[in-house]
Design an enzyme around this catalytic site. Structure first.
Site, mmCIF file in Angstrom:
data_model
loop_
_atom_site.group_PDB
_atom_site.id
_atom_site.type_symbol
_atom_site.label_atom_id
_atom_site.label_comp_id
_atom_site.label_asym_id
_atom_site.label_seq_id
_atom_site.Cartn_x
_atom_site.Cartn_y
_atom_site.Cartn_z
ATOM 1 N N CYS A 65 -42.326 -2.364 11.090
ATOM 2 C CA CYS A 65 -42.467 -2.054 9.684
ATOM 3 C C CYS A 65 -43.610 -2.844 9.072
ATOM 4 O O CYS A 65 -44.284 -3.626 9.732
ATOM 5 C CB CYS A 65 -41.170 -2.399 8.942
ATOM 6 N N ARG A 69 -41.375 1.797 6.926
ATOM 7 C CA ARG A 69 -40.567 1.715 8.147
ATOM 8 C C ARG A 69 -41.030 2.650 9.250
ATOM 9 O O ARG A 69 -41.280 3.831 9.003
ATOM 10 C CB ARG A 69 -39.101 2.016 7.820
ATOM 11 N N LEU A 70 -41.136 2.092 10.451
ATOM 12 C CA LEU A 70 -41.258 2.865 11.673
ATOM 13 C C LEU A 70 -39.890 2.820 12.335
ATOM 14 O O LEU A 70 -39.430 1.752 12.765
ATOM 15 C CB LEU A 70 -42.327 2.266 12.597
ATOM 16 N N GLY A 106 -39.752 -6.143 12.466
ATOM 17 C CA GLY A 106 -39.545 -6.717 13.792
ATOM 18 C C GLY A 106 -38.386 -6.090 14.538
ATOM 19 O O GLY A 106 -37.854 -5.047 14.167
#
Length: 617
Positions: A2, A54-55, A82
């Site tokens: 993120c 966000r990923l 993370g």
């Protein structure tokens, strides 16, 4: 993975004008959208604002951030970038203490852990992370960073306002925070670049949370705390025990970092580092009936233009093919051509916010974009050389004895293109030597060690604090700019802690470079891969690429209005471009020589222009 950002000021009531400050948080998100294209969110409190992109890797449906938990009227909010690899164990521990969870995300594990343990929760985390926690009850903002410095976190303080961001570019979204570079920043660029001093952001008054540290900000103070650092102690195990412990740590870290709700892949060069990671990942996936995707990188026509040398004795492809056959992976050979390599030079600056590793970085950015079309998570073999002593400067007498950074011993290429008046104004070499000496003084030596072993520790510490951080920055920015999460299992802090105290004769067992690592991999790799001579990340040998650089630099010089023209001497540059490309040895690391020097200076010009940087005294 993120991107996070935010601000805090106890004299400002952000909630009084929510539209204004929410728009700034949203602007911060847009600046870092590449780090998290799947989701975004903001949080605004009277004295604090938080933003997040966000990923989605874990808990794809309920991991939205910013995330808030309330307990007994106490509200705590987090934004986090993370992965926590021991989240399952921590979650069970917290559940035994009565904690109830509403999501399956590691974000909530950190937040709930803070409710129970306070700031000491960070000591329990095994992972890669940078996160901010706003405690509305205590009226405090905390900024945390992982032990190895794998995830970035920058901040600045202006007029009692703390502003933070995963990337420097996010800071400039806050009102009146503008890009400025003073003499110190220029010394960073010309004396240390593409490295930078740990804790600094090169731009004036921009700082970085140090690895293994956290920042505590309240209305009365801003304090930095160290929660982890290397300690030197005698090593008690014999070689066989050391090999077994190293193997356990490495394989455990790789398996833990396979944690994902989306498919993973690995970068595979055919060297021992990436092959070790690939072998473990492939073995684990095959147990589930799955095949691992792997990727290798090269340059178009390098089979024609390649010239073997001491730094790069062989090409990677034949070794990659051997490893693919051995581990039965679904492999993809990726190539970058001259135009892509050149064009991505400036995209790499956009990603890093600073001049960087020239085409070494632009090519990695290109490759990450290609991988991201198919995968969202990759594991790499980065950092083995810094931890296990793989680089030439661990072994060569002149590097070992040099009273300066061993990967950057020659200041001539760094300064030979600058105007004489600039050289008189900037103490470039003195600045670099002072940075080197500061790190030497910080090295945690072991009392009673002989001078040679003491120097071994100094070289190792320099690598961990400087060279490894530069490569970790490269890996984070190039991957996250592409929406790809890159994990570095060999940089697990437990591996770093353990190997730090292993004697050199074990690390370089029987005189073999990275002998300990190779011995640890004997159960997982074929001997020819295991003992292949080190060959670094590939670079192009095509003279047509350098021709592109020369043309660009010539146009820049003739134009005369480019910001770089205030710093470089036209005649010196023209003379340099008439000479042979490589002048003996690289000016940084193993790969950055003549062509990369031109590319680096072109990046500096682009950086100065992009940020409209104001040079200050």
């Amino acid at each position: 993975m993120c991107g996070i950002a935010g601000f805090c000021n106890f004299s400002v009531n952000y909630a009084a004008t929510p539209d204004k400050w929410t728009k700034i948080l949203e602007k911060m998100n847009r600046q870092q959208e590449h780090r998290g294209p799947d989701d975004n969110g903001t949080f605004l409190h009277s004295h604090c604002g938080l933003s997040h992109v966000r990923l989605s890797i874990i808990d794809l449906s309920t991991g939205h951030q910013p995330m808030t938990r309330s307990l007994g009227g106490r509200s705590v909010t987090i934004v986090y970038n993370g992965e926590i690899y021991n989240m399952k164990e921590l979650k069970k521990e917290l559940q035994h203490k009565g904690v109830r969870f509403h999501t399956t995300s590691d974000t909530e594990v950190i937040l709930a852990g803070y409710e129970i343990y306070g700031v000491d929760i960070v000591k329990k985390l095994n992972g890669i992370f940078a996160f901010a926690i706003w405690d509305s009850w205590k009226q405090k903002l905390y900024l945390f960073r992982d032990r190895s410095g794998i995830k970035p976190l920058f901040y600045t303080i202006k007029q009692n306002t703390l502003v933070f961001s995963s990337e420097i570019k996010g800071l400039f979204c806050y009102p009146e925070i503008t890009p400025e570079v003073d003499k110190e920043g220029l010394c960073e660029i010309f004396g240390l670049g593409p490295a930078k001093t740990y804790g600094k952001g090169v731009f004036k008054n921009i700082y970085e949370i140090l690895p293994g540290h956290f920042l505590e900000f309240n209305k009365n103070s801003c304090r930095e705390h160290c929660y982890w650092q290397l300690e030197s102690r005698p090593h008690q195990q014999n070689f066989e025990e050391t090999v077994e412990q190293t193997r356990t740590l490495i394989t455990g870290s790789i398996r833990e970092q396979m944690l994902s709700d989306v498919p993973i892949c690995t970068f595979l060069s055919g060297g021992v580092d990436s092959s070790f990671v690939t072998a473990i990942c492939s073995e684990e996936l095959q147990k589930e009936g799955k095949q691992l995707d792997t990727y290798s990188f090269d340059f178009t026509d390098n089979d024609v233009n390649f010239k073997a040398n001491a730094f790069q004795p062989t090409q990677d492809r034949p070794w990659v093919e051997k490893m693919v056959q051995f581990s039965n992976t679904n492999h993809h050979f990726l190539e970058c051509n001259n135009k892509e390599l050149y064009n991505y030079l400036y995209d790499a600056v956009d990603a890093r916010d600073l001049p960087c590793m020239a085409d070494v970085e632009s090519s990695m950015l290109y490759f990450c974009k290609e991988v991201a079309k198919h995968n969202k998570v990759t594991l790499t073999g980065e950092c083995a050389d810094e931890i296990f002593g793989g680089y030439p400067w661990f072994h060569k007498k002149e590097c070992f004895e040099a009273d300066i950074f061993p990967w950057s011993m020659d200041f001539a290429p760094r300064t030979m293109l600058l105007k004489d008046e600039v050289l008189q104004e900037l103490p470039i070499e003195e600045y670099a030597r002072a940075a080197y000496e500061k790190t030497i003084r910080e090295t945690p030596v072991l009392p009673g060690e002989n001078p040679e072993e003491k120097r071994r520790r100094e070289i190792a510490y320099l690598n961990l604090k400087w060279f490894m951080q530069t490569l970790l920055d490269r890996m984070d920015r190039t991957s996250m700019y592409s929406g790809l999460e890159a994990r570095v299992p060999l940089a697990d802090h437990r591996i770093i802690e353990y190997v730090w105290n292993v004697p050199w004769e074990m690390k370089c067992h029987n005189g073999i470079v990275k002998g300990l690592l190779r011995a640890a991999g004997e159960k997982y790799l074929p001997e020819e891969i295991l003992y292949r001579k080190k060959s670094p990340y590939p670079k192009t040998y095509d003279p047509a690429y350098e021709k592109l650089l020369r043309q660009e630099m010539t146009e820049l010089l003739h134009d005369g209005t480019a910001p770089l023209c205030t710093l470089i001497d036209r005649n010196k540059v023209m003379g340099f471009m008439k000479n042979p490309t490589d002048y003996g040895r690289p000016f940084y690391g193993q790969l950055m020589a003549g062509p990369q020097l031109l590319a680096y200076f072109l990046q500096i010009n682009y950086w100065l222009a992009k940020y409209k940087i104001r040079l200050t005294a």
